[in-house]
Design a protein around this motif. Sequence first.
Motif, PDB file in Angstrom:
ATOM      1  N   SER A   1     -69.347  45.426 -31.104  1.00 25.93           N
ATOM      2  CA  SER A   1     -68.301  44.583 -31.692  1.00 25.93           C
ATOM      3  C   SER A   1     -68.731  43.118 -31.715  1.00 25.93           C
ATOM      4  N   ASP A   2     -69.646  42.722 -30.832  1.00 29.76           N
ATOM      5  CA  ASP A   2     -70.170  41.352 -30.860  1.00 29.76           C
ATOM      6  C   ASP A   2     -70.968  41.084 -32.128  1.00 29.76           C
TER       7      ASP A   2
ATOM      8  N   ALA B   1     -61.561  45.459 -33.580  1.00 30.00           N
ATOM      9  CA  ALA B   1     -61.986  44.284 -32.805  1.00 30.00           C
ATOM     10  C   ALA B   1     -61.979  43.025 -33.670  1.00 30.00           C
TER      11      ALA B   1
ATOM     12  N   GLU C   1     -63.499  51.144 -34.403  1.00 29.48           N
ATOM     13  CA  GLU C   1     -63.430  50.224 -33.253  1.00 29.48           C
ATOM     14  C   GLU C   1     -63.910  48.836 -33.640  1.00 29.48           C
TER      15      GLU C   1
ATOM     16  N   GLU D   1     -59.415  39.791 -33.384  1.00 29.90           N
ATOM     17  CA  GLU D   1     -60.011  38.463 -33.204  1.00 29.90           C
ATOM     18  C   GLU D   1     -59.473  37.514 -34.272  1.00 29.90           C
TER      19      GLU D   1
END
Length: 156
Positions: A66-67, A17, A13, A21
């Motif tokens: 994911s940040d 992500a 995941e 991006e």
Amino acid sequence: MITFTIADERHIELLMAIRLEMLKVVNSLPADYEYDSAFIAATRQFFLNGNQTTVLAMDTEKGTSSDAVIGCATMVYVEFMPTFSHPTGHRAHLMNVYTNEAYRRQGIGKRMVQSLIDEARAKGCTEVSLDATQMGRPLYKSLGFTESDSCMFMNM
């Protein structure tokens, strides 16, 4: 603190992500761009089953969401018929190199790419190719890549 990890299926995941991006940024797509489901599925399968290594750069102060993923780089391994220039037939293609804008110019991309180059060398690869954006060219030149006018290709 920035840490680097070799991604595996546990990171799928996070891989997805940061890849999506990166594609939005590199291709100047709007933030709300919707990817085709077949593209998403094929990308996921490649990360899970492709002959590749991906390095993730993470800001550990943001945790493991994911940040926290602030960069990525992927080396894809390909086999060709051996030639005099490439006697092993092992070659590699660097792609998916990306660092989030807030973290650029800190050596993160260079560190990710250098680790993949080292791995490719250890695997017996005799060539690493890449497709470079204008922004990425200085990084690749600093690592020893040279521009070539000998390559030809055909889009199918």
